[in-house]
Every structure is written in structure tokens, then in C-alpha cells.
Design a protein around this motif. Structure first.
Motif, PDB file in Angstrom:
ATOM      1  N   THR A 197       0.278  -1.352  -0.309  1.00  0.00           N
ATOM      2  CA  THR A 197       0.041  -0.447   0.248  1.00  0.00           C
ATOM      3  C   THR A 197       1.085   1.408   0.042  1.00  0.00           C
ATOM      4  N   ASP A 198       2.064   1.026  -0.527  1.00  0.00           N
ATOM      5  CA  ASP A 198       3.159   2.390  -0.587  1.00  0.00           C
ATOM      6  C   ASP A 198       2.464   3.675  -1.874  1.00  0.00           C
ATOM      7  N   PRO A 199       2.716   4.431  -0.476  1.00  0.00           N
ATOM      8  CA  PRO A 199       1.595   5.794  -2.153  1.00  0.00           C
ATOM      9  C   PRO A 199       2.200   6.151  -2.989  1.00  0.00           C
ATOM     10  N   ILE A 200       3.714   6.084  -2.749  1.00  0.00           N
ATOM     11  CA  ILE A 200       4.894   6.068  -4.048  1.00  0.00           C
ATOM     12  C   ILE A 200       4.781   5.271  -5.178  1.00  0.00           C
ATOM     13  N   THR A 201       4.481   3.897  -4.011  1.00  0.00           N
ATOM     14  CA  THR A 201       4.798   2.936  -5.800  1.00  0.00           C
ATOM     15  C   THR A 201       3.286   2.683  -6.378  1.00  0.00           C
ATOM     16  N   HIS A 202       2.103   3.191  -5.833  1.00  0.00           N
ATOM     17  CA  HIS A 202       0.549   3.071  -6.464  1.00  0.00           C
ATOM     18  C   HIS A 202       0.958   4.300  -7.483  1.00  0.00           C
ATOM     19  N   GLU A 203       1.377   5.386  -6.965  1.00  0.00           N
ATOM     20  CA  GLU A 203       1.400   6.509  -8.094  1.00  0.00           C
ATOM     21  C   GLU A 203       2.817   5.909  -9.106  1.00  0.00           C
ATOM     22  N   GLN A 204       3.674   5.002  -8.634  1.00  0.00           N
ATOM     23  CA  GLN A 204       4.668   5.066 -10.059  1.00  0.00           C
ATOM     24  C   GLN A 204       4.268   3.810 -11.120  1.00  0.00           C
ATOM     25  N   MET A 205       3.153   2.810 -10.504  1.00  0.00           N
ATOM     26  CA  MET A 205       2.140   1.706 -11.016  1.00  0.00           C
ATOM     27  C   MET A 205       1.872   2.638 -12.005  1.00  0.00           C
ATOM     28  N   PHE A 206       0.904   4.463 -11.630  1.00  0.00           N
ATOM     29  CA  PHE A 206       0.101   4.727 -12.789  1.00  0.00           C
ATOM     30  C   PHE A 206       1.092   5.031 -13.724  1.00  0.00           C
ATOM     31  N   ARG A 207       1.685   5.381 -13.332  1.00  0.00           N
ATOM     32  CA  ARG A 207       3.118   6.046 -14.058  1.00  0.00           C
ATOM     33  C   ARG A 207       3.658   5.043 -15.381  1.00  0.00           C
ATOM     34  N   PHE A 208       3.629   3.895 -14.404  1.00  0.00           N
ATOM     35  CA  PHE A 208       4.065   3.108 -15.723  1.00  0.00           C
ATOM     36  C   PHE A 208       3.434   2.870 -16.480  1.00  0.00           C
ATOM     37  N   GLN A 209       2.159   2.415 -15.984  1.00  0.00           N
ATOM     38  CA  GLN A 209       1.018   2.160 -16.929  1.00  0.00           C
ATOM     39  C   GLN A 209       0.910   3.003 -18.270  1.00  0.00           C
ATOM     40  N   GLN A 210       0.983   4.439 -17.643  1.00  0.00           N
ATOM     41  CA  GLN A 210       0.700   5.409 -18.898  1.00  0.00           C
ATOM     42  C   GLN A 210       1.621   5.960 -19.357  1.00  0.00           C
ATOM     43  N   SER A 211       2.878   5.464 -19.109  1.00  0.00           N
ATOM     44  CA  SER A 211       4.197   5.043 -20.493  1.00  0.00           C
ATOM     45  C   SER A 211       4.235   3.996 -21.006  1.00  0.00           C
ATOM     46  N   LEU A 212       3.963   3.221 -20.880  1.00  0.00           N
ATOM     47  CA  LEU A 212       3.336   2.251 -21.829  1.00  0.00           C
ATOM     48  C   LEU A 212       2.630   2.741 -22.542  1.00  0.00           C
ATOM     49  N   SER A 213       1.205   3.154 -22.378  1.00  0.00           N
ATOM     50  CA  SER A 213       0.300   3.923 -23.431  1.00  0.00           C
ATOM     51  C   SER A 213       0.573   4.704 -23.952  1.00  0.00           C
TER      52      SER A 213
END
Lengths: 223, 842
Positions: free
Chosen positions: B705-721
């Protein structure tokens, strides 16, 4: 607070403790030199109740005694020397310094047959002087003028370890094994490598030369 | 082409001159050596070995480049000379290129298989680079040349042991022992150590029974009593021979009653379950009685006792400590605080002690010490309470301040109390006042380096680097090259260099910050090299168990938080430089944040700063001219060409520079979530999606539940798209499969983010993470986000650090000033003392 023998992994924090508390500082290699030459003699006090911040937090060292044997004892009389001892201000008055010293002294006797242990203390350091003289039983041997880099004089102090030896011999586990330990260490003299560590040079030795110099000299003399 | 000349081809005069050169080199008589070499070369200008020796000497004089060039000339002339190859290897060794050095040594050894010296040099590098198989081979070869030396046998055993071949390691040690006539005397320390080493190896094989037999047979009179007893207790316990084990643990405790490992050993040996509180209580009670001055036997029971028993024991313990006025009482107790019932009980007890009677009012400085023991007890109780209310699990800073003021009133000259007060001020968020208070504490005892250290640290926290080094200089060797700061580097004062760097980082002086973090990295390089000499030193000296322990520790040296802390900061700076390349010149704009200036403003500021810098440089150059600095050995010290880290900043490849740190962080500190997170930031920018994903998986496993990891996952998803070029189908396949487990492709991102908020809505840092992601998903939500971030300030658990981070987020979003003002007003209301929120309010 645990009292236990110093391990190589403790050294970064021992070094930190030293430079936080004392003006006489050494680089890592000088600590390694002690820990790898006389691993039984140096002890640390560890704050074991400190919560860890990362899985890699090493033990928090709050005090240490860094000790050695004299490498070239005069007349072959084995004796130990306290290179450095300090306890964090936040952990004073727990008797840690005394406990550290007693462990180290016993090891000097058991392991190397030390007859006495010596050390230097700043003349202005009343608290340390009290510990050595009143609590542990050291005696002032002489004053070494301008021993420290800043020009301060040092008391050169000595403590006879023979009473400790007798006490250890009287202990049961020694009686069981029934062997004389009195002349332990006499033979090592020829094995010891040549450190030129004259008392006067000690501070410089730690700071300026360290083991590198020692080792190089040893290598060239052996080659 | 003429055949290469060799020593044999020299005339007899030159031959003896050559011997002279070698001797001069060994004795460090470099000038004489060079002179003799030149004499030979006048006669035989193509004599490779002489040229090689000359190169070696020149290298020792500090001219590596010229040395390498000469050595190459020598090799070309004499490809078949082992001397030339050996020298070539030595040059590489001194340049720390161990791989090339090993190759050169091996070439030399092929030409001269009998050379002990080359073999030894090779062996040293093999162990230094952990080529265990190679090391075993070399040690075997060295042993075969001289089997009568014990240390050659020991060395082979160490090589086998480290290579994981325990059976042969033991066999090697035994083979030598069999050659001994009779048992060596107790005074033979080398033998005593070898016996214990062998015992450790047997035990590591898991053959505890045999290890115990061996120990009882061979180590009865071993002078290393502590080790023998510890090993014996361990073996007995492993074998389930509990009664005997208990006896040995009791002997160990009689020698040292302040070591928890012994108590734990005894507990297991006595078969006392952790839940058997009564038995434990009795055990420790006995030891407490035996040791009136001991701490462990009194302190440990506080860990397992509960309820009334706990209260009673805590009461006794605290009274004892506070009566003596022991300053570390709180430090020794706070580990119990996660247990709220214990925390409450302790608070109630100590409040009771403190309330006993009004504190005596001290009359100016007339009294040095409290009047009586009773006063000391009460004052110590107040000091304890001040620390209690200053601790993050029980924080109430106003109460802390009240208690510490009372304590100080009673003992105005107490360094400890002033120090505690400075800490309280720090937690209020006022680093300036905190530094001033620590300065007051320091002035109470100018000869104590501990308080000097603290004062310097607080100056750094207050971003006053000048004051800090000024204070430090009272205990440093100021004639060192580079002055006090130079001495702190020489003495490897990691804490100072790190804090100095972090301070510069807070001020936006990225060059100096990076410079410090890189210095930490260099110190670790030195620490790694430090082991080199011990590969031979320890064999001569004998204590090989300590040596083996050192080797194993060095193997994971860089997991030390001293390293990761600096490395994470360094990597973050490089990421910043990548994102905002103009910051490479930002150190010119002292402390100003270039972000908020338009280009004209920036240019103006840069110009001004450049002028200032030129002025400074000129002044420094003049200072330097005065005398050439000498290093510790009295040799001229190399000039630092980049004292401010400006060249470091101007790297054209910040992300590759960052990788130097990331690689080590991920290799050695993989379980540190911050290491994974900064790794992500570098990989995602380098478009290394697989590696970025790996850090996400690791972070998620460490803290789902780490908030930074939470944010990084979204950014990863965005970068891929938003890929400009598609990834290879294979990479895509792996990424999809792996990432799917973290954030399934079918996920409704908005919904996922909302759920994250619902689960963690009471934590400011999580709400911040949520808002960051909402901003990412929908940039039009900015307005709402700017409003919502203010609400995090009202959350119960919000910390000062959270609030400062929230302010940074508003900066990142380039929020309009009215939002920032609102935020500052609200934050100031909650943390009125904190300087971070004061600026615009006053």
C-alpha cells in the motif's frame, strides 16, 4: 545495552562513535588492523532496543574499547594497550566504559598473557581519569608532555593485570583444567611483526600511517 | 627484427645495475633507481626489463599515464619477458583495474611458472576479486613450493572454505596437523586459532556432533576462552544436550552478564517457553540479584512482563535509573512504546514521580548539582517526561517543552537538558531555534566533542553549512589539506559529509550536494580496498576467523545505510538534472529555485552569480598559491579540480551516472523500498520498462500500500500507453503478464485510485499519493486537487513532514499563489512554530 566483542561489521559505527566523541580519530583500516590482529580484545556496547529503520540497519554502537597488544614489548613482557575508549554522551553513567574495559582486560590476560595494560589520557579529562584510576585501578606512570596533536599533555597510565590473572586462575573452570597460564605469550615475541609504534607517535600512526604503512613495511622486511 | 634483449644479454656491469634498480624500487629510492635505469639504457636502449622497471618507478612517483606508455614500450620490445608482464600487471593493479592486472600476471606466470612473487601477486588479486576457484589454484601452487609453512596450508584451507568446499578445507587443515610432532604448547596462538577455525568449518558442515568432539578434544586448553565456550554452548544446544548447554551459558553469563545472546541461549537450554512468564521472571530475577550493577537482567523482563507484573517491574527499574539520574533511561525504555498499555503504564509511573513535590527553584548558577538525591530523582523524571512527549509515538511538544523548561530551571548548566530542548524545537519544525539552543548546550561544555558534534549537525539542519564547519573545526586537524572539511574526509566522517550534502540539496545547491554524496561513495571504495592488505597480513598474523568474517562482511559492504542514504540522494539529483537540465547551471544561482523565474530573470541571476563565482575563484587561487598542500604521508596532494561539484553537474548523461548508484543499491539494498523507488525513476526515464517493472514488483512486495509505489504504477501504465515506438512483442508479452498481477489491464484506473483512497483516507501521505494519481489521470482535476490537498492538513495523523511534502506538491503542480497561501495559513495554524509555513503569514 549488550556488551560483546567487536566484529568487522561494527566498524563503521565504531568509527562514527569515535569521531563523535573524541578528537583522536582513525580511518577504517586502523580499526580493521585492531580487529584482525587481536580480535578478542576490542569490545562494543550495542543499543539493542533501537527500532530498525531499514532491513539493513547494523547494530547501533553506543560505546567501544579499541585495544591491542604491544607488538614489540620491551624485555618480552607482554602487555596490552588501550588505543581508544569512548561512550556516547547519551549513554553515560551506565557503567559501560568499565564493563567494556573489564572484558578487554580479561581477554588480554587469557589470550595473550598480558602482564599489564597501558593507556594515555588527557590531563584535563577528569571523568576518564576517575574511571581509570578510581574504578579500575590504573596508576599514573608519568606525564607525556604534548602527547596530543593540540599540545595537551597526557597521563601515561598502567594497570597491573597479575591480580586479575590470579583471580582467573582461582576460578573453578581454570582449576578444572589445572594448567599454568602464567607464562602464556612469552613465545610470541619472535612472531610479532615490527611496528615501530613509539608511544609518542601513536596519534600520527592512527591518522597518518595506519596499517598500510605497517603492512608494507612488514612485506618488504619479509621479502 | 633483432631478438629482444634480455638480462642475460646485458654486460656484467649492467646486470648489477639492474639488480640495483630492483633494490632501489623495493626500498622506495626512486630517484636513485631512475638514475641507475637510465645508465643501463644508455648502453642498451632497448632493454625491456629496465624500461619496465623504470615505468614501475615512475608510477610510484604518481605519473601513471607516462608509466603505462613506457610499460607498453617495454612489452613491445620484450613480449617474452615475465618482468615486463609482471610490471604491466602491477600498473593495472595500482590503477585498480584488477581484471587486466590478473590477465597480465597470468601471462607473466606462463613465462615464469616458478615465480613465487608473481604467483602471490596473482593470488591477492584473485581473492580481492573473489575469484575463489582461481584463488584455490594459486594457493595450491604456492603451497607446493613450500609445504613446511603452516600459513601456506591455512591459506589453502581459507581458499577452499570461501569457495564453499568445506570438506577439503578441513582436510587441508588436518593434513598439516598430522605433520606436527606432539601437541603444540598452549602458547602457540597460531595453532590455537587454527584449531578453532577448523571447528567452525566442521560446524558449518552441519556435523555438530563431530564438532563438539573435536572441540572437547582439541580446544580444552585453548586460550580463547570466550570463543571456546560460545562454540561449545552452541554445539550442545544444537545437539539437544540442554543440561550441559545451560551450564556453559551460565559460565558465559558469569563472565559477561550484559549479552542478550547468552540469556537467550540459556532460556532455550533450560527449555523455558517464551510464554512461560513465571519461569522467565524467576530466571532474570536470580540474575538481577547476583548482579547489583547489571542492566540486562533488569531490563529484559520489561519486554515479556504484562499488566501488574510489568508495572511493578517498570516501577522498580525506572526508580533505580532515575534515582541515579541516568540520562539514557528513556533511550533504553522507548522500545516498549509500540505497546500502548506499557506506554501508558510508564507515563503514569513517571508522572507520579515528577508530581511528588514542586521542583526546587535554583538560584541563578549558585548550585552546580541538585540539592539532594530526591531532587535529582524528580528532575530526572521531568527530563524523562520531556523525552516521552518529544518521542514520535507519544508526541505532545508543548508538554515536552514544559517539562524540559522545568528541568533546565533546576539544573541550568545541564548539557543534556539543553540538548533535549533543542530536539524539541527541531520537532516543532524550527531548525533555526533548534540550532541556537544546541549552540547554548555546546557552550556549556566546550571541551566535549559529543555536544560539539550535535551543534554542528543542527547547524546543518538549519542549512548553515558555514557555521557547522566552523564548529567542527574546533576538533578537527585544521592543517590537513582542505582544512577542517579535508580532515573530515580523511577521517571518513560519513555522518558529516552526508548531512552537509543533504543540507546543500535542501538549498538547491546541487553541485555541492552531489559532491558530498560522491565522496561517500569514494569512502566506500576505500573501505573495499582496505581489505587488500589483510589478505596477506592476516595470514602472517594468524587470527583467521576474524579475517574470514571480514571477507564475508566486505562482500555486502554497500548494504550499509551509510551508503544507501547517500546513493539514493545522488541518484535523485541525477534524475532532477535529467528532468531540468538547466539545473546543471543552477548551482550558480545560489539557492534560488530556477523553476520560478522567467528566462530573463534567470539569465540575470546567472550572470550575477557567475561574476560572484569568478571573484571567489580568484580569491581562492591566490590562497592556494601560498603553499602546495601535502597529504598525510607528506607527499603533494592531488588538487581537487572540482571542489564545488560543478563538473559533476555538467554530465551529459545524468541517467548513466545515476546507474552507478542504482546498480549498487539494487544489488545490495533490494529490500529498501526507497532504493527500488529511485531505481524506478531512473529506469522509466531510460525507457527500460522491464527493469522498471522489476522495481515495481519488488516495491509492491515490500509494501503493497505504499503511496509512492501506487503512483509509480500509474505512471508505468501511462508510459506504456504512450510509447512513441512499440516494444518488441516478446517484451510486451512479459510486461503484460507481470504487470497484470499488479494492475490488471482491465482495471478502471479512476475506480482503483478511489478505492486506494477509501482504504487509506486517514493517512496524509496516502491521500497525497491518491491526489498525484488523480492529477495524472485527469489533468483537469487540478483545481480540485489543489483544494483537497489542504484537507490533508486536518488529518489526525498528519505529520510536519507530510505537510511539507504537500507544499512541494503544490509547487510541482505550479499552483496559483492563492492555493499556496491558503495551504500555508492552514499549515501554520496547525504547526505554528514551523518555519516552513511562516514565510508568507507574517
Amino acid at each position: 545495552m549488550d556488551i560483546r566483542v567487536l566484529k568487522p561489521a561494527d566498524i563503521p559505527h565504531v568509527q562514527s562513535t569515535n569521531i563523535t566523541n573524541l578528537p583522536e580519530n582513525y580511518f577504517m583500516k586502523y580499526y580493521l588492523y585492531h580487529a584482525l590482529s587481536w580480535p578478542q580484545l576490542s569490545y562494543v556496547a550495542v543499543d539493542v532496543s533501537r527500532p530498525k529503520k531499514t532491513p539493513y540497519d547494523p547494530p547501533k554502537i553506543v560505546g567501544y574499547v579499541l585495544a591491542k597488544m604491544e607488538e614489540e614489548p620491551v624485555n618480552g613482557i607482554q602487555h596490552g594497550h588501550i588505543t581508544s575508549l569512548s561512550v556516547m554522551r547519551t549513554h553515560r553513567r551506565l557503567g559501560l566504559a568499565e564493563k567494556l574495559m573489564r572484558q578487554s582486560q580479561r581477554a588480554m590476560v587469557e589470550m595473550f598473557g598480558a602482564q599489564y595494560v597501558s593507556l594515555h589520557v588527557r590531563m584535563s579529562n577528569i571523568a576518564a581519569l576517575r574511571l581509570y584510576r578510581d574504578t579500575l585501578g590504573f596508576e599514573v606512570e608519568k606525564v607525556e608532555s604534548k602527547y596530543y596533536a593540540d599540545g595537551e599533555d597526557a597521563y601515561s597510565m598502567k594497570m597491573n593485570l597479575n591480580p586479575l590473572r590470579e583471580q582467573l586462575e582461582a576460578d573453578e573452570d581454570y582449576a578444572d583444567e589445572g594448567e599454568e597460564v602464567g607464562d602464556v605469550g612469552k613465545k610470541e615475541k619472535k612472531k610479532e611483526d615490527g611496528e615501530q609504534g613509539k608511544t609518542k607517535r601513536k596519534v600520527k600512526l592512527g591518522r597518518g600511517l595506519g596499517v598500510g604503512e605497517l603492512v608494507e613495511r612488514n612485506e618488504s622486511s619479509k621479502a | 627484427m633483432a631478438p629482444p634483449p634480455s638480462p642475460q644479454m646485458l654486460g656484467s656491469k649492467e646486470r648489477s645495475l639492474f639488480t640495483q634498480v630492483v633494490k632501489n624500487y623495493e626500498n622506495k629510492q626512486y630517484k636513485k633507481g631512475l638514475k641507475a635505469a637510465d645508465q643501463i639504457l644508455r648502453r642498451s636502449p632497448n632493454h625491456g626489463d629496465t624500461i619496465a622497471m623504470k615505468a614501475l618507478i615512475i608510477n610510484c612517483q604518481g605519473n601513471a599515464e607516462e608509466a603505462f606508455a613506457l610499460a607498453k614500450v617495454a612489452l613491445k620490445l620484450s613480449m617474452k619477458s615475465h618482468v615486463c608482464w609482471h610490471v604491466y600487471g602491477l600498473l593495472y593493479r595500482s590503477a585498480k583495474d584488477f581484471e587486466e592486472a590478473i590477465k597480465a600476471y597470468k601471462s607473466a606466470l606462463r613465462l615464469e611458472p616458478e615465480s613465487q612473487q608473481i604467483q602471490k601477486d596473482l593470488a591477492l588479486l584473485q581473492i580481492q576479486t573473489r575469484d575463489y576457484q582461481g584463488y584455490v589454484q594459486s594457493r595450491r601452487a604456492i603451497l607446493q613450493q613450500r609445504t613446511s609453512w603452516r600459513q601456506n596450508w591455512t591459506a589453502l584451507a581459507i581458499a577452499q572454505h570461501l569457495a564453499g568446499d568445506l570438506t577439503n578445507a578441513e582436510r587441508t587443515l588436518s593434513t598439516f596437523e598430522e605433520t606436527l610432532k606432539g601437541v603444540p604448547p598452549k602458547t602457540d596462538i597460531e595453532h590455537a586459532e587454527a584449531v578453532l577455525y577448523k571447528n567452525v568449518i566442521i560446524a558449518e558442515m552441519g556435523e555438530t556432533e563431530r564438532a563438539l568432539e573435536h572441540l572437547d578434544a582439541a580446544a580444552k586448553n585453548n586460550p580463547d576462552r570466550t570463543s571456546v565456550m560460545e562454540l561449545r554452548a552452541n554445539h550442545l544446544l544444537t545437539l539437544g544436550r540442554k543440561e550441559e548447554a545451560a551450564k556453559v551459558y551460565r559460565m558465559l553469563l558469569a563472565r559477561n552478564p550484559e549479552y542478550r545472546d547468552y540469556f537467550e541461549g540459556l532460556q532455550s537450554a533450560l527449555g523455558i517457553e517464551k510464554s512461560d512468564v513465571k519461569a522467565l521472571k524467576n530466571l532474570y530475577g536470580d540474575y538481577a540479584k547476583q548482579n547489583p550493577r547489571g542492566d540486562a537482567a533488569r531490563r529484559i523482563p520489561l519486554d515479556f512482563l504484562e499488566g501488574g507484573d510489568f508495572r511493578e517491574a517498570a516501577d522498580q527499574y525506572l526508580r533505580h535509573m532515575l534515582h541515579k539520574g541516568i540520562p539514557s533511561t528513556f533511550a533504553n525504555i522507548k522500545a516498549l512504546y509500540p505497546d500502548t498499555s506499557k506506554r501508558d503504564a510508564i507515563l503514569e509511573l513517571v508522572e507520579g514521580y515528577a508530581a511528588g513535590e514542586a521542583p526546587p527553584v535554583a538560584n541563578g548558577s549558585a548550585e552546580k548539582q541538585p540539592n539532594s538525591d530526591k531532587d535529582l530523582f524528580k528532575i530526572s523524571a521531568r527530563y524523562f517526561l520531556a523525552q516521552h512527549y518529544n518521542y514520535h509515538l507519544s508526541r505532545d511538544l508543548n508538554k515536552a517543552m514544559k517539562y524540559i523548561d522545568e528541568a533546565i530551571e533546576s539544573v541550568p548548566e545541564s548539557v543534556d537538558y539543553h540538548m533535549a530542548k533543542a530536539r524539541i524545537l527541531k520537532h516543532y519544525g524550527d531548525p533555526k531555534k533548534a540550532a541556537e539552543m544546541m549552540e547554548e548546550a555546546r557552550e556549556l561544555d566546550l571541551r566535549d566533542r559529543y555536544i560539539n558534534t550535535k551543534a554542528a549537525k543542527y547547524h546543518l539542519r538549519n542549512n548553515d553549512n558555514e557555521a557547522a564547519i566552523q564548529i567542527m573545526s574546533k576538533f578537527t586537524r585544521n592543517e590537513a589539506h582542505g582544512g577542517p572539511l579535508g580532515d573530515l574526509h580523511d577521517m571518513q566522517c560519513v555522518w558529516y559529509i552526508t548531512e552537509d550534502g543533504e543540507s546543500y540539496l535542501r538549498q538547491g545547491k546541487l553541485g555541492l550536494a552531489l559532491k558530498r554524496f560522491v565522496s561517500i561513495s569514494s569512502i566506500f571504495e576505500i573501505w573495499q580496498e582496505d581489505q587488500f592488505d589483510f589478505h596477506s597480513f592476516s595470514l602472517r598474523k594468524g587470527p583467521i576467523r576474524a579475517y574470514v568474517e571480514m571477507v564475508r562482511w566486505e562482500d555486502h559492504l554497500r548494504e550499509h545505510p551509510f551508503f544507501s542514504r547517500a546513493a539514493i540522494s545522488a541518484a535523485k539529483i541525477y534524475v532532477k538534472l535529467y528532468d531540468q537540465p538547466h539545473l546543471a547551471h543552477g548551482s550558480l544561482i545560489n539557492g534560488m529555485n530556477g523553476d520560478h523565474m522567467d528566462s530573463a530573470e534567470r539569465k540575470k541571476a546567472e550572470k550575477k552569480a557567475r561574476k560572484e563565482k569568478e571573484k571567489q575563484e580568484k580569491a581562492e587561487a591566490e590562497k592556494k598559491d601560498k603553499k602546495a598542500a601535502l597529504d598525510l604521508n607528506g607527499e603533494p596532494k592531488k588538487e581537487d579540480k572540482d571542489p564545488k561539484g560543478e563538473l559533476l553537474l555538467q554530465t551529459s548523461e545524468p541517467l548513466l551516472e545515476a546507474m552507478k548508484f542504482i546498480t549498487l543499491l539494487l544489488e545490495f539494498s533490494g529490500r529498501n523500498i526507497q532504493a527500488q523507488q529511485v531505481g524506478f525513476e531512473v529506469f522509466i526515464r531510460r525507457k527500460k520498462f522491464l527493469l522498471a517493472l522489476r522495481t515495481l514488483i519488488a516495491s509492491h512486495a515490500l509494501s503493497p500500500t505504499d503511496p509512492i509505489t501506487h503512483e509509480q504504477m500509474f505512471r508505468f501504465q501511462q508510459s506504456l500507453s504512450k510509447l512513441s515506438e512499440p516494444l518488441s512483442p516478446k517484451a510486451m508479452q512479459v510486461i503484460n503478464a507481470e504487470f497484470n498481477t499488479l494492475l490488471p489491464a482491465s482495471t478502471d484506473l479512476t475506480k482503483h485510485n478511489d478505492e486506494f483512497l477509501q482504504r487509506n483516507h486517514n493517512s496524509a501521505s496516502h491521500v497525497q499519493g491518491y491526489l498525484k494519481v488523480r492529477q495524472l489521470i485527469d489533468p483537469s482535476s487540478k483545481e480540485k486537487n489543489q483544494q483537497d490537498i489542504i484537507r490533508t492538513l486536518a488529518l489526525d495523523g498528519s505529520s510536519l513532514e507530510d505537510a511539507v511534502r504537500g507544499l512541494d506538491m503544490l509547487e510541482e503542480w505550479k499552483a496559483e499563489s492563492r492555493y499556496k497561501d491558503d495551504y500555508l495559513v492552514a499549515a501554520h495554524e496547525r504547526w505554528p512554530e514551523a518555519s516552513a509555513f511562516k514565510q508568507k503569514v507574517d
